[in-house]
Design a protein around this motif. Structure first.
Motif, short mmCIF file in Angstrom:
data_model
loop_
_atom_site.label_atom_id
_atom_site.label_comp_id
_atom_site.label_asym_id
_atom_site.label_seq_id
_atom_site.Cartn_x
_atom_site.Cartn_y
_atom_site.Cartn_z
N PRO A 36 -4.14 7.78 -3.24
CA PRO A 36 -2.90 7.03 -2.98
C PRO A 36 -3.11 5.74 -2.20
CG PRO A 36 -2.53 9.37 -2.64
CD PRO A 36 -4.00 9.21 -2.90
N ILE A 37 -3.90 5.80 -1.14
CA ILE A 37 -4.06 4.63 -0.27
C ILE A 37 -4.80 3.49 -0.96
CG2 ILE A 37 -6.25 5.32 0.78
CD1 ILE A 37 -5.14 4.33 3.45
N HIS A 38 -5.56 3.79 -2.01
CA HIS A 38 -6.35 2.77 -2.71
C HIS A 38 -5.60 2.12 -3.88
CE1 HIS A 38 -10.08 5.28 -1.37
NE2 HIS A 38 -9.63 4.51 -0.40
N ASP A 49 4.64 6.92 -8.62
CA ASP A 49 3.88 7.16 -9.85
C ASP A 49 4.47 6.30 -10.96
OD1 ASP A 49 2.60 8.14 -12.11
OD2 ASP A 49 2.57 10.19 -11.38
N HIS A 50 3.68 5.33 -11.43
CA HIS A 50 4.14 4.40 -12.46
C HIS A 50 3.68 4.79 -13.87
CE1 HIS A 50 4.22 1.75 -8.81
NE2 HIS A 50 5.36 1.39 -9.35
N ILE A 52 0.84 -1.20 0.00
CA ILE A 52 0.00 0.00 0.00
C ILE A 52 0.87 1.25 0.00
CG2 ILE A 52 -1.61 1.36 1.39
CD1 ILE A 52 -2.87 -1.30 2.27
N GLU A 53 1.88 1.26 0.85
CA GLU A 53 2.77 2.42 0.94
C GLU A 53 3.54 2.63 -0.37
OE1 GLU A 53 3.51 4.81 3.40
OE2 GLU A 53 1.53 4.12 4.04
N HIS A 54 3.99 1.54 -0.96
CA HIS A 54 4.74 1.65 -2.22
C HIS A 54 3.87 2.25 -3.33
CE1 HIS A 54 7.26 0.72 -5.66
NE2 HIS A 54 6.25 0.04 -6.19
N ALA A 86 -3.94 -4.51 -18.21
CA ALA A 86 -2.53 -4.15 -18.00
C ALA A 86 -2.52 -2.74 -17.42
CB ALA A 86 -1.77 -4.22 -19.32
N ALA A 87 -2.43 -2.65 -16.10
CA ALA A 87 -2.63 -1.39 -15.40
C ALA A 87 -1.34 -0.81 -14.84
CB ALA A 87 -3.63 -1.58 -14.26
N LEU A 88 -1.20 0.50 -15.00
CA LEU A 88 -0.15 1.26 -14.34
C LEU A 88 -0.85 2.24 -13.40
CD1 LEU A 88 2.05 2.12 -17.45
CD2 LEU A 88 2.49 0.33 -15.75
N THR A 89 -0.26 2.51 -12.25
CA THR A 89 -0.92 3.35 -11.26
C THR A 89 -0.28 4.73 -11.18
OG1 THR A 89 0.46 2.40 -9.52
CG2 THR A 89 -1.72 1.44 -9.85
#
Length: 210
Positions: free
Chosen positions: A158-160, A50-51, A43-45, A174-177
């Motif tokens: 961020p936390i989600h 930002d990916h 979660i913290e990572h 194929a997800a980037l966050t």
């Protein structure tokens, strides 16, 4: 007739069963603590990294709206998506979220906000039926397949981000966050209860998935 030897023989057996029971409890507690620690680190990572990379679309997960206006949290997500769009991370923005109970939907409110902020309506897809993160991810997967989107940048709080990334990956996206900026006004620090809630929510989703 019960003899003294019988009584003496039962005591060690009872003690052994009690020790085995306590050992199992300790192992379960250690395992649970290790799992919670791993989820917390993830979660913290994802909350602080930002990916975002060039992709087919940017998907904004919905948040509260008030009579057609995005809440501060939702607005922060939308503003972050617009910033990514302006950076040419992706040529398309997908707003997600169903009815809010006031005649409006989060997806449509997000679309109208972005249009008002200068994003061409042709570059926005509004999904207006989903009522949860899991449902939004499923509908996003359908949109991705219909539009031949190979990779999508996900925007939320961020936390989600870790949980939503996992949900999207489970649905074949194929997800980037890319976590939104923190809201400066009346934004409370993340409490231990909030982190714990996210750990439990992810764990329950994982158990259900398995």
């Amino acid at each position: 007739m019960r003899t003294a030897a019988d009584a003496n023989g039962k005591r060690p057996r009872k003690r052994n069963r009690l020790r085995a029971f306590l050992l199992i409890i300790v192992i379960l507690l250690v395992g649970a603590a290790g799992w919670c620690r791993w989820v917390y680190v993830q979660i913290e990572h994802y909350a602080t990294t930002d990916h975002a990379q060039p992709s087919g679309a940017i998907a904004v997960f919905g948040a509260a709206e008030y009579v057609g206006r995005p809440s501060p949290v939702f607005r922060a997500r939308l503003d972050h998506a617009k910033e990514l769009y302006n950076r040419r991370i992706a040529p398309l923005i997908i707003t997600l979220g169903g009815p809010g109970g006031d005649g409006f939907t989060e997806g449509a409110v997000g679309r109208e906000y972005l249009v008002g902020a200068g994003v061409p309506e042709a570059d926005i897809i509004a999904e207006t039926q989903s009522r949860s993160s899991s449902e939004s991810a499923r509908r996003l997967a359908v949109i991705a397949r219909a539009n031949h989107l190979q990779r999508i940048v996900i925007v939320s709080d961020p936390i989600h981000m870790f949980r939503i990334h996992s949900i999207c990956e489970a649905d074949g996206i194929a997800a980037l966050t890319s976590p939104r900026e923190r809201v400066a006004t009346a934004q409370r620090p993340q409490s231990g209860d909030t982190i714990l809630h996210e750990v439990l929510t992810y764990t329950l989703w994982r158990v259900h998935l398995d």
